[in-house]
Write a protein that holds these residues in place. Structure first.
Motif, PDB file in Angstrom:
ATOM      1  N   MET A   1       0.847  -1.202   0.000  1.00 24.12           N
ATOM      2  CA  MET A   1       0.000   0.000   0.000  1.00 24.12           C
ATOM      3  C   MET A   1       0.882   1.252   0.000  1.00 24.12           C
ATOM      4  N   ASN A   2       0.525   2.232  -0.820  1.00 24.36           N
ATOM      5  CA  ASN A   2       1.304   3.464  -0.887  1.00 24.36           C
ATOM      6  C   ASN A   2       1.201   4.238   0.420  1.00 24.36           C
ATOM      7  N   ALA A   3       2.265   4.957   0.730  1.00 24.59           N
ATOM      8  CA  ALA A   3       2.239   5.801   1.926  1.00 24.59           C
ATOM      9  C   ALA A   3       1.164   6.864   1.773  1.00 24.59           C
ATOM     10  N   GLY A   4       0.400   7.080   2.816  1.00 20.42           N
ATOM     11  CA  GLY A   4      -0.612   8.117   2.790  1.00 20.42           C
ATOM     12  C   GLY A   4      -1.991   7.630   2.399  1.00 20.42           C
ATOM     13  N   VAL A   5      -2.127   6.399   1.867  1.00 20.09           N
ATOM     14  CA  VAL A   5      -3.433   5.881   1.490  1.00 20.09           C
ATOM     15  C   VAL A   5      -4.159   5.406   2.738  1.00 20.09           C
ATOM     16  N   ILE A   6      -5.390   5.881   2.938  1.00 17.95           N
ATOM     17  CA  ILE A   6      -6.108   5.453   4.127  1.00 17.95           C
ATOM     18  C   ILE A   6      -6.385   3.956   4.027  1.00 17.95           C
ATOM     19  N   PRO A   7      -6.258   3.200   5.128  1.00 17.68           N
ATOM     20  CA  PRO A   7      -6.275   1.738   5.087  1.00 17.68           C
ATOM     21  C   PRO A   7      -7.557   1.138   4.535  1.00 17.68           C
ATOM     22  N   ASP A   8      -8.711   1.805   4.724  1.00 22.93           N
ATOM     23  CA  ASP A   8      -9.970   1.183   4.349  1.00 22.93           C
ATOM     24  C   ASP A   8     -10.454   1.594   2.954  1.00 22.93           C
ATOM     25  N   PHE A   9      -9.609   2.244   2.175  1.00 23.60           N
ATOM     26  CA  PHE A   9     -10.033   2.592   0.824  1.00 23.60           C
ATOM     27  C   PHE A   9     -10.024   1.325  -0.036  1.00 23.60           C
ATOM     28  N   ASP A  10     -11.163   1.012  -0.620  1.00 24.62           N
ATOM     29  CA  ASP A  10     -11.345  -0.246  -1.341  1.00 24.62           C
ATOM     30  C   ASP A  10     -11.191  -0.037  -2.848  1.00 24.62           C
ATOM     31  N   PHE A  11      -9.987  -0.226  -3.348  1.00 20.29           N
ATOM     32  CA  PHE A  11      -9.749  -0.056  -4.779  1.00 20.29           C
ATOM     33  C   PHE A  11     -10.430  -1.143  -5.610  1.00 20.29           C
ATOM     34  N   GLN A  12     -10.783  -2.257  -4.985  1.00 25.17           N
ATOM     35  CA  GLN A  12     -11.461  -3.325  -5.716  1.00 25.17           C
ATOM     36  C   GLN A  12     -12.830  -2.880  -6.229  1.00 25.17           C
ATOM     37  N   ARG A  13     -13.390  -1.851  -5.601  1.00 23.02           N
ATOM     38  CA  ARG A  13     -14.698  -1.348  -6.033  1.00 23.02           C
ATOM     39  C   ARG A  13     -14.601  -0.632  -7.373  1.00 23.02           C
ATOM     40  N   PHE A  14     -13.376  -0.414  -7.850  1.00 25.08           N
ATOM     41  CA  PHE A  14     -13.166   0.335  -9.092  1.00 25.08           C
ATOM     42  C   PHE A  14     -12.519  -0.522 -10.178  1.00 25.08           C
ATOM     43  N   SER A  15     -12.763  -1.818 -10.120  1.00 24.30           N
ATOM     44  CA  SER A  15     -12.160  -2.722 -11.100  1.00 24.30           C
ATOM     45  C   SER A  15     -12.676  -2.475 -12.510  1.00 24.30           C
ATOM     46  N   TYR A  16     -13.809  -1.760 -12.622  1.00 26.61           N
ATOM     47  CA  TYR A  16     -14.381  -1.459 -13.937  1.00 26.61           C
ATOM     48  C   TYR A  16     -13.630  -0.338 -14.660  1.00 26.61           C
ATOM     49  N   LEU A  17     -12.790   0.391 -13.946  1.00 24.02           N
ATOM     50  CA  LEU A  17     -12.066   1.506 -14.559  1.00 24.02           C
ATOM     51  C   LEU A  17     -10.932   1.004 -15.450  1.00 24.02           C
ATOM     52  N   SER A  18     -10.580   1.826 -16.428  1.00 21.38           N
ATOM     53  CA  SER A  18      -9.421   1.498 -17.250  1.00 21.38           C
ATOM     54  C   SER A  18      -8.163   1.611 -16.386  1.00 21.38           C
ATOM     55  N   PRO A  19      -7.076   0.920 -16.769  1.00 16.35           N
ATOM     56  CA  PRO A  19      -5.840   1.001 -15.974  1.00 16.35           C
ATOM     57  C   PRO A  19      -5.357   2.437 -15.775  1.00 16.35           C
ATOM     58  N   LYS A  20      -5.505   3.283 -16.788  1.00 13.49           N
ATOM     59  CA  LYS A  20      -5.021   4.658 -16.656  1.00 13.49           C
ATOM     60  C   LYS A  20      -5.832   5.434 -15.622  1.00 13.49           C
ATOM     61  N   VAL A  21      -7.166   5.293 -15.669  1.00 15.13           N
ATOM     62  CA  VAL A  21      -7.994   5.993 -14.694  1.00 15.13           C
ATOM     63  C   VAL A  21      -7.760   5.443 -13.298  1.00 15.13           C
ATOM     64  N   LEU A  22      -7.574   4.145 -13.178  1.00 12.64           N
ATOM     65  CA  LEU A  22      -7.306   3.543 -11.871  1.00 12.64           C
ATOM     66  C   LEU A  22      -5.995   4.063 -11.299  1.00 12.64           C
ATOM     67  N   ASN A  23      -4.994   4.247 -12.145  1.00 14.89           N
ATOM     68  CA  ASN A  23      -3.726   4.820 -11.688  1.00 14.89           C
ATOM     69  C   ASN A  23      -3.907   6.258 -11.228  1.00 14.89           C
ATOM     70  N   LEU A  24      -4.739   7.022 -11.954  1.00 12.83           N
ATOM     71  CA  LEU A  24      -5.036   8.396 -11.539  1.00 12.83           C
ATOM     72  C   LEU A  24      -5.716   8.401 -10.178  1.00 12.83           C
ATOM     73  N   LEU A  25      -6.645   7.472  -9.975  1.00 10.81           N
ATOM     74  CA  LEU A  25      -7.341   7.366  -8.700  1.00 10.81           C
ATOM     75  C   LEU A  25      -6.371   7.030  -7.573  1.00 10.81           C
ATOM     76  N   ARG A  26      -5.501   6.051  -7.804  1.00 11.57           N
ATOM     77  CA  ARG A  26      -4.520   5.661  -6.775  1.00 11.57           C
ATOM     78  C   ARG A  26      -3.622   6.843  -6.413  1.00 11.57           C
ATOM     79  N   ASP A  27      -3.202   7.584  -7.423  1.00  9.26           N
ATOM     80  CA  ASP A  27      -2.339   8.735  -7.180  1.00  9.26           C
ATOM     81  C   ASP A  27      -3.060   9.796  -6.364  1.00  9.26           C
ATOM     82  N   ARG A  28      -4.334  10.040  -6.695  1.00 10.66           N
ATOM     83  CA  ARG A  28      -5.084  11.067  -5.985  1.00 10.66           C
ATOM     84  C   ARG A  28      -5.347  10.671  -4.540  1.00 10.66           C
ATOM     85  N   VAL A  29      -5.724   9.421  -4.321  1.00 13.22           N
ATOM     86  CA  VAL A  29      -5.971   8.951  -2.956  1.00 13.22           C
ATOM     87  C   VAL A  29      -4.689   8.998  -2.137  1.00 13.22           C
TER      88      VAL A  29
END
Length: 212
Positions: free
Chosen positions: A1-29
């Motif tokens: 898990m990246n530093a600074g990401v809150i522990p209960d954020f569930d990225f699995q809920r966003f499996s429908y996103l394209s890899p690029k958008v998912l990376n943007l989401l991870r970076d923002r969180v």
């Protein structure tokens, strides 16, 4: 898990996103980290020194109906592409994350919204905090959150206009790039806000027809 990401954020809920958008989401969180203490930077500045944009929209229906459409509508329905797409919400009041398929709480001060923008391709995730919900004056204010490209605020005022409701949308914005502030931001902001208002309007019309 990246530093600074809150522990209960569930990225699995966003499996429908394209890899690029998912990376943007991870970076923002990751940049947001602790949503509870995330600031809105414009409060430190003289807002009158910011870039400004004023747009007026008309929506069919009485004032109370239109106000309810904006403050009780589901964000996953009114921020749904092609340019602006809802990702998740965080309630500072409830200390809780809300995902697109969750039942969202009604608009309240301290509610955060996160969307990804599909402008010349998916390039940005933006975060807003709801700063004001004035039931008496019929006024909303949302502000950009720290971690994004922009700082500033947007104020929406509602007023009865015959059989329609007028929505006055004022935007104050600033970035580190004056060229963007003077050219790209006003152009694309006009498109994205117009898309949002159109979606709310169409939602309201559909619900009105369904109640007949």
């Amino acid at each position: 898990m990246n530093a600074g990401v809150i522990p209960d954020f569930d990225f699995q809920r966003f499996s429908y996103l394209s890899p690029k958008v998912l990376n943007l989401l991870r970076d923002r969180v990751s940049k947001s980290g602790d949503f509870i203490s995330l600031p809105t930077l414009h409060l430190e500045d003289d807002i009158e020194t910011y870039g400004k944009q004023l747009k007026v929209f008309l929506c069919p229906g009485k004032l109370e109906e239109v106000w309810d459409a904006y403050t009780k509508g589901k964000p996953q329905e009114v921020w749904k592409g092609p340019m602006v797409n809802f990702l998740f919400s965080y309630s500072e009041r409830d200390k809780k994350l809300y995902y697109p398929d969750d039942e969202m709480p009604l608009f309240h001060v301290g509610q955060q919204f996160y969307c990804w923008l599909n402008i010349l391709g998916p390039r940005l995730v933006v975060g807003f905090r709801l700063m004001k919900v004035d039931e008496d004056k019929k006024e909303l204010e949302i502000a950009y959150l720290k971690g994004g490209m922009y700082r500033g605020t947007q104020i929406l005022s509602f007023a009865q206009n015959g059989e329609e409701t007028t929505i006055t949308h004022k935007s104050y914005f600033r970035s580190a790039n004056r060229l963007m502030d003077g050219t790209l931001y006003p152009f694309f902001h006009k498109l994205t806000t117009g898309e949002h208002h159109k979606a709310v309007r169409e939602n309201l019309i559909q619900k009105s027809r369904g109640s007949l």
